[in-house]
Enzyme design. Structure first.
Site, short mmCIF file in Angstrom:
data_model
loop_
_atom_site.label_atom_id
_atom_site.label_comp_id
_atom_site.label_asym_id
_atom_site.label_seq_id
_atom_site.Cartn_x
_atom_site.Cartn_y
_atom_site.Cartn_z
N HIS A 126 23.97 50.81 20.37
CA HIS A 126 22.91 51.41 19.53
C HIS A 126 21.80 51.98 20.41
O HIS A 126 21.38 53.14 20.25
CB HIS A 126 22.37 50.33 18.60
CG HIS A 126 21.16 50.73 17.81
ND1 HIS A 126 21.19 50.92 16.44
CD2 HIS A 126 19.87 50.96 18.18
CE1 HIS A 126 19.99 51.26 16.02
NE2 HIS A 126 19.16 51.29 17.06
N GLU A 127 21.33 51.16 21.36
CA GLU A 127 20.23 51.60 22.24
C GLU A 127 20.69 52.72 23.17
O GLU A 127 19.90 53.61 23.51
CB GLU A 127 19.69 50.42 23.04
CG GLU A 127 19.08 49.30 22.20
CD GLU A 127 17.91 49.77 21.34
OE1 GLU A 127 17.25 50.75 21.74
OE2 GLU A 127 17.66 49.18 20.28
N HIS B 131 20.22 56.00 21.51
CA HIS B 131 18.87 56.53 21.69
C HIS B 131 18.70 57.13 23.09
O HIS B 131 18.21 58.25 23.26
CB HIS B 131 17.83 55.41 21.53
CG HIS B 131 17.72 54.86 20.15
ND1 HIS B 131 17.54 55.66 19.04
CD2 HIS B 131 17.73 53.57 19.70
CE1 HIS B 131 17.45 54.89 17.97
NE2 HIS B 131 17.57 53.63 18.33
N ASP C 114 13.40 52.27 14.09
CA ASP C 114 13.99 53.60 13.98
C ASP C 114 13.56 54.32 12.70
O ASP C 114 13.24 55.52 12.71
CB ASP C 114 15.52 53.51 14.02
CG ASP C 114 16.01 52.99 15.36
OD1 ASP C 114 15.26 53.11 16.35
OD2 ASP C 114 17.15 52.49 15.43
#
Length: 359
Positions: free
Chosen positions: A59-60, A63, A163
């Site tokens: 997930h990170e 980003h 987010d």
């Protein structure tokens, strides 16, 4: 981040796990023990948590890699008991770029959930609710699918700096501008954070940690954006200190200690004929005392690696750099010669004085 263990690197981004992650593992072990689980079930529960945090890392990375497309690097991803944090060098000021970076993380969880949903047998074939009462090899990936859906929904909450909050700010910024959009998103985030803490008092203590993280994160981001907006258009020359004490390379540690005691400086620039050759902090002086180096020249204990600013540099960029590096002070040069020094405290005073003068 201090007290973190490096697990490795992906695409040049360090993956760290904070020491408090141990508490999460301990909580899992304790919970399984309370339920009377055997060793295999407990180990499977730990493996499940680690797999969930693998999804958090991905997930990170969503980003971070999206930010890289816009020329923004990420130094590290740190895993905490409440989730992961990608330390981007900066957030883009263009709403479209921030929107894309913000949604990239949850999009990864959507992809993971979709893959699991396509691969796993239909939930119609699951025997009953008892199937999910305790983690087993049979329900492991069903639970992982559920967690990824929860991560998507949870991150969609418009609680800045999560987010959802960043998505909200980006959307508002298209019409209201970055400063006003940040104020609205941060205030909403703090309101929801109070709700997290309240619910956490009765149901889950981890919500208290999340609430505290959201509340103070929203406050810090709001103040940072306001400060950067106020500093826009000002140069480092306007915010630097020109009245400061310096040392020469031949000054001894004892000389430096005397200057430390006689004035208000805690850190010093070491210069020779206007050329900066090093910096010296109070902690380095204290360490020199412990090592009985009072008669040694400061050139032997000073830091020779340091960043400098130019007097024409933007004050907002200097403020961002100081916030990021936590440097106690940075020399300012004019045509290669020492002209002043700057630190976070002085820029904050500049903001306070200018703000008072405009009201």
């Amino acid at each position: 981040m201090k007290w973190s263990l490096k697990l490795g690197s992906i695409a040049g981004i360090k993956i760290l796990v904070h020491w408090t992650f141990v508490f999460l593992i301990a909580w899992v072990v304790f919970s399984e023990a309370q339920r009377g689980s055997d060793l295999n079930t407990t180990l499977l529960a730990i493996a499940f948590i680690l797999t969930v945090f693998l999804c958090v890392v991905l997930h990170e990375l969503g980003h971070a890699l999206t930010a890289k497309r816009y020329g923004i690097n990420t130094k590290m991803i740190t895993l905490l008991p409440i989730g992961g944090v990608a330390s981007l060098e900066r957030m883009p000021e263009k709403p479209k770029q921030e929107l894309m970076i913000a949604i990239a993380g949850p999009a990864v969880n959507v992809v993971i959930a979709l893959i699991l949903w396509l691969v796993l047998p239909s939930l119609k074939d699951v025997p009953s609710e008892e199937f999910f009462q305790r983690i087993t090899p049979a329900n492991f990936f069903y639970l992982l699918l559920f967690v990824n859906v929860v991560l998507v929904v949870f991150n969609a909450i418009p609680a800045f700096p999560m987010d959802g909050g960043r998505v909200l700010r980006a959307l508002l910024a298209f019409k209201l501008g970055r400063v006003r959009a940040t104020q609205i998103a941060a205030n909403l985030g703090q309101l929801l954070a109070i709700g997290f803490v309240f619910i956490g008092l009765f149901y889950n203590p981890f919500l208290i940690l999340i609430g505290a993280f959201v509340f103070f994160g929203a406050y810090a981001e709001n103040m940072l954006v306001q400060h950067l907006d106020f500093l826009r258009g000002h140069s480092v020359r306007e915010g630097m200190m020109t009245n400061f004490v310096t040392l020469t390379p031949t000054d001894t540690v004892k000389d430096a200690l005397n200057k430390l005691l006689m004035g208000s400086e805690h850190e010093f620039i070491v210069e020779q004929e206007g050329q900066v050759i090093g910096t010296l902090t109070r902690m380095q002086l204290i360490q020199a005392i412990k090592e009985e180096l009072l008669n040694k020249p400061v050139s032997e204990i000073m830091s020779q690696e340091f960043k400098t600013f130019n007097v024409q540099d933007k004050l907002a960029e200097a403020y961002t750099e100081l916030q990021k590096t936590r440097a106690p002070l940075i020399p300012v040069l004019d045509n290669g010669r020492l002209a002043g020094v700057i630190n976070t405290d002085n820029i904050n005073e500049f903001i306070m004085i200018k703000s008072a003068l405009t009201h």
